[in-house]
Write a protein that holds these residues in place. Sequence first.
Motif, PDB file in Angstrom:
ATOM      1  N   LEU A 173     -31.055 -26.416 -48.954  1.00 37.40           N
ATOM      2  CA  LEU A 173     -30.703 -25.977 -47.995  1.00 37.40           C
ATOM      3  C   LEU A 173     -31.498 -24.421 -48.040  1.00 37.40           C
ATOM      4  O   LEU A 173     -32.585 -24.471 -46.724  1.00 37.40           O
ATOM      5  CB  LEU A 173     -29.264 -26.382 -46.970  1.00 37.40           C
ATOM      6  CG  LEU A 173     -28.927 -27.705 -46.829  1.00 37.40           C
ATOM      7  CD1 LEU A 173     -27.602 -26.898 -46.616  1.00 37.40           C
ATOM      8  CD2 LEU A 173     -28.849 -27.772 -45.623  1.00 37.40           C
ATOM      9  N   ILE A 174     -31.687 -23.910 -48.680  1.00 32.22           N
ATOM     10  CA  ILE A 174     -32.080 -22.983 -48.552  1.00 32.22           C
ATOM     11  C   ILE A 174     -33.677 -22.528 -49.002  1.00 32.22           C
ATOM     12  O   ILE A 174     -33.875 -22.169 -48.263  1.00 32.22           O
ATOM     13  CB  ILE A 174     -31.413 -21.788 -50.396  1.00 32.22           C
ATOM     14  CG1 ILE A 174     -30.017 -21.719 -50.092  1.00 32.22           C
ATOM     15  CG2 ILE A 174     -32.049 -20.520 -50.607  1.00 32.22           C
ATOM     16  CD1 ILE A 174     -28.778 -20.673 -51.271  1.00 32.22           C
ATOM     17  N   ASN A 175     -33.861 -23.662 -50.219  1.00 29.55           N
ATOM     18  CA  ASN A 175     -34.755 -23.463 -50.180  1.00 29.55           C
ATOM     19  C   ASN A 175     -36.093 -24.451 -48.283  1.00 29.55           C
ATOM     20  O   ASN A 175     -36.555 -23.766 -48.611  1.00 29.55           O
ATOM     21  CB  ASN A 175     -36.045 -24.663 -51.452  1.00 29.55           C
ATOM     22  CG  ASN A 175     -35.003 -24.182 -52.683  1.00 29.55           C
ATOM     23  OD1 ASN A 175     -34.376 -22.577 -52.548  1.00 29.55           O
ATOM     24  ND2 ASN A 175     -36.074 -24.073 -53.596  1.00 29.55           N
ATOM     25  N   LEU A 176     -35.326 -25.194 -47.904  1.00 26.40           N
ATOM     26  CA  LEU A 176     -36.550 -25.713 -47.442  1.00 26.40           C
ATOM     27  C   LEU A 176     -36.291 -25.059 -45.408  1.00 26.40           C
ATOM     28  O   LEU A 176     -37.119 -24.584 -44.948  1.00 26.40           O
ATOM     29  CB  LEU A 176     -35.507 -26.911 -46.211  1.00 26.40           C
ATOM     30  CG  LEU A 176     -35.334 -28.634 -47.475  1.00 26.40           C
ATOM     31  CD1 LEU A 176     -34.937 -29.677 -46.640  1.00 26.40           C
ATOM     32  CD2 LEU A 176     -37.419 -28.392 -47.942  1.00 26.40           C
ATOM     33  N   ILE A 177     -34.602 -23.792 -45.588  1.00 23.16           N
ATOM     34  CA  ILE A 177     -34.783 -23.682 -43.764  1.00 23.16           C
ATOM     35  C   ILE A 177     -35.373 -21.610 -44.684  1.00 23.16           C
ATOM     36  O   ILE A 177     -36.137 -21.475 -44.336  1.00 23.16           O
ATOM     37  CB  ILE A 177     -33.029 -23.409 -44.424  1.00 23.16           C
ATOM     38  CG1 ILE A 177     -32.638 -24.104 -43.849  1.00 23.16           C
ATOM     39  CG2 ILE A 177     -33.538 -22.049 -42.730  1.00 23.16           C
ATOM     40  CD1 ILE A 177     -30.813 -24.124 -43.657  1.00 23.16           C
ATOM     41  N   GLN A 178     -35.642 -22.079 -46.230  1.00 27.87           N
ATOM     42  CA  GLN A 178     -36.319 -20.075 -45.651  1.00 27.87           C
ATOM     43  C   GLN A 178     -37.736 -20.996 -46.267  1.00 27.87           C
ATOM     44  O   GLN A 178     -38.775 -19.732 -45.513  1.00 27.87           O
ATOM     45  CB  GLN A 178     -36.507 -19.719 -48.177  1.00 27.87           C
ATOM     46  CG  GLN A 178     -35.651 -18.763 -47.803  1.00 27.87           C
ATOM     47  CD  GLN A 178     -34.747 -18.566 -49.123  1.00 27.87           C
ATOM     48  OE1 GLN A 178     -35.698 -19.036 -50.127  1.00 27.87           O
ATOM     49  NE2 GLN A 178     -34.553 -16.791 -49.571  1.00 27.87           N
ATOM     50  N   ASN A 179     -38.013 -22.071 -46.169  1.00 27.30           N
ATOM     51  CA  ASN A 179     -39.241 -22.149 -45.735  1.00 27.30           C
ATOM     52  C   ASN A 179     -39.355 -22.398 -44.204  1.00 27.30           C
ATOM     53  O   ASN A 179     -41.062 -21.832 -43.552  1.00 27.30           O
ATOM     54  CB  ASN A 179     -39.857 -23.721 -46.208  1.00 27.30           C
ATOM     55  CG  ASN A 179     -40.294 -23.770 -47.524  1.00 27.30           C
ATOM     56  OD1 ASN A 179     -40.313 -22.737 -48.802  1.00 27.30           O
ATOM     57  ND2 ASN A 179     -40.969 -24.917 -49.042  1.00 27.30           N
ATOM     58  N   SER A 180     -39.207 -22.835 -44.057  1.00 23.89           N
ATOM     59  CA  SER A 180     -39.037 -22.716 -41.986  1.00 23.89           C
ATOM     60  C   SER A 180     -38.839 -21.096 -41.620  1.00 23.89           C
ATOM     61  O   SER A 180     -39.813 -21.290 -40.637  1.00 23.89           O
ATOM     62  CB  SER A 180     -37.844 -23.502 -41.662  1.00 23.89           C
ATOM     63  OG  SER A 180     -37.073 -22.939 -41.471  1.00 23.89           O
ATOM     64  N   ILE A 181     -38.283 -19.961 -42.454  1.00 25.00           N
ATOM     65  CA  ILE A 181     -38.988 -19.180 -41.752  1.00 25.00           C
ATOM     66  C   ILE A 181     -39.905 -18.523 -42.089  1.00 25.00           C
ATOM     67  O   ILE A 181     -40.715 -17.564 -41.546  1.00 25.00           O
ATOM     68  CB  ILE A 181     -37.910 -17.999 -42.421  1.00 25.00           C
ATOM     69  CG1 ILE A 181     -36.009 -18.352 -41.475  1.00 25.00           C
ATOM     70  CG2 ILE A 181     -37.797 -16.385 -42.012  1.00 25.00           C
ATOM     71  CD1 ILE A 181     -34.999 -17.623 -42.773  1.00 25.00           C
ATOM     72  N   LYS A 182     -40.346 -18.346 -43.626  1.00 18.71           N
ATOM     73  CA  LYS A 182     -41.734 -18.265 -43.984  1.00 18.71           C
ATOM     74  C   LYS A 182     -42.629 -18.730 -43.527  1.00 18.71           C
ATOM     75  O   LYS A 182     -43.920 -17.932 -43.534  1.00 18.71           O
ATOM     76  CB  LYS A 182     -41.421 -18.889 -45.745  1.00 18.71           C
ATOM     77  CG  LYS A 182     -40.910 -17.605 -46.881  1.00 18.71           C
ATOM     78  CD  LYS A 182     -41.351 -17.736 -47.966  1.00 18.71           C
ATOM     79  CE  LYS A 182     -41.311 -19.479 -48.412  1.00 18.71           C
ATOM     80  NZ  LYS A 182     -41.002 -19.514 -49.751  1.00 18.71           N
ATOM     81  N   TYR A 183     -42.548 -19.925 -43.153  1.00 22.94           N
ATOM     82  CA  TYR A 183     -44.260 -20.246 -42.317  1.00 22.94           C
ATOM     83  C   TYR A 183     -43.830 -20.355 -41.540  1.00 22.94           C
ATOM     84  O   TYR A 183     -44.053 -21.607 -40.103  1.00 22.94           O
ATOM     85  CB  TYR A 183     -44.334 -21.388 -43.124  1.00 22.94           C
ATOM     86  CG  TYR A 183     -44.729 -21.579 -44.910  1.00 22.94           C
ATOM     87  CD1 TYR A 183     -45.431 -20.572 -44.714  1.00 22.94           C
ATOM     88  CD2 TYR A 183     -43.756 -22.093 -45.347  1.00 22.94           C
ATOM     89  CE1 TYR A 183     -46.175 -20.442 -46.313  1.00 22.94           C
ATOM     90  CE2 TYR A 183     -44.081 -21.719 -46.722  1.00 22.94           C
ATOM     91  CZ  TYR A 183     -44.655 -21.201 -47.484  1.00 22.94           C
ATOM     92  OH  TYR A 183     -45.221 -20.811 -48.545  1.00 22.94           O
ATOM     93  N   GLY A 184     -42.490 -19.696 -40.484  1.00 21.83           N
ATOM     94  CA  GLY A 184     -42.363 -19.909 -39.051  1.00 21.83           C
ATOM     95  C   GLY A 184     -42.887 -18.398 -38.392  1.00 21.83           C
ATOM     96  O   GLY A 184     -43.533 -18.157 -38.809  1.00 21.83           O
ATOM     97  N   ARG A 185     -43.122 -19.177 -37.012  1.00 20.60           N
ATOM     98  CA  ARG A 185     -43.366 -18.506 -35.847  1.00 20.60           C
ATOM     99  C   ARG A 185     -42.928 -16.901 -35.755  1.00 20.60           C
ATOM    100  O   ARG A 185     -41.837 -17.157 -35.466  1.00 20.60           O
ATOM    101  CB  ARG A 185     -44.145 -18.618 -35.067  1.00 20.60           C
ATOM    102  CG  ARG A 185     -43.614 -19.059 -33.824  1.00 20.60           C
ATOM    103  CD  ARG A 185     -44.200 -19.771 -33.021  1.00 20.60           C
ATOM    104  NE  ARG A 185     -45.089 -20.346 -33.200  1.00 20.60           N
ATOM    105  CZ  ARG A 185     -45.786 -21.310 -32.217  1.00 20.60           C
ATOM    106  NH1 ARG A 185     -46.789 -20.730 -32.155  1.00 20.60           N
ATOM    107  NH2 ARG A 185     -46.614 -22.244 -32.929  1.00 20.60           N
TER     108      ARG A 185
END
Length: 260
Positions: free
Chosen positions: A157-169
């Motif tokens: 969950l941490i990896n996926l949510i962190q990605n959604s932040i890193k590559y989010g707008r």
Amino acid sequence: YVSADPINDVQAEVKEWAGEKKIEIESLKKQELFRREFLSNVSHEFKTPLFAIQGYIEMLHDCITDDPEQAKHFLNKADKNVERLSYLINDLESISKLESGEISMNYEKFDIVLLAKETLTHLEDNALKKKIKLQIQDKYTTPAIVLADKEKIRTVLINLIQNSIKYGRENGTTDIKIFELHDQYLIEITDNGIGIEEKHLIRLFERFYRVDSHRSREVGGTGLGLAIVKHILEAHEQTISVRSTPYIGTTFAFTLHRVK
Ligand code: ADP
């Protein structure tokens, strides 16, 4: 058993044996290639931050007495790269343990909604920096019990949510949805960020595969997050999939064993 054609039988046996050996050699060759590729990837990944640190230290030498402000700036930059190296080492450790099968899964029953909420709280500050809203629907009133390794699923969950932040707008959102299937739960993490072109999707879970290396490094990525996620879910005999539209957003969806 008496064979009507002993010579042919032996020939067939030898052929079969040679065939098996050939497959064995092919797979050893593949493993060797894999290892060499991995080593060259790893040394490349280490070189970038190391060279950067070296460069910043050199520049520090030149300005430490005359320009303390500039010196501080270089120190911060060096620090960031040290941080990257330590993330890289951590991720490499996780992946090598997962791949060697060295770590066993610690199965327990827990509420996946609760774990998702905990993870969102844990990452809130991170999201705030980009004004990203992390949300999970309130409708989950009854516990959604799964049987899995809780700490490993926390990592997923941490990896996926962190990605959604890193590559989010900036000002974007990350939505978590949990669906009840027959004997599984489906967990979806959706962002409205930069998205991923279709041609990259198939390779996304490979170690060190990145759509844009520069951007990944910029946002502190190691290129190993999704490979770790995939390994953890495979060890659980569960699956993960991704769908994405460039400039619209991305959804990662994975399953977990549901306890009824
Ligand atoms: P990294 O550390 O580079 O983020 P990951 O293995 O976590 O490595 O992800 C691999 C690549 O997949 C990333 O470099 C990025 O290009 C792409 N990616 C992952 N998640 C997302 C997302 N939510 N939106 C857009 N691209 C993503």
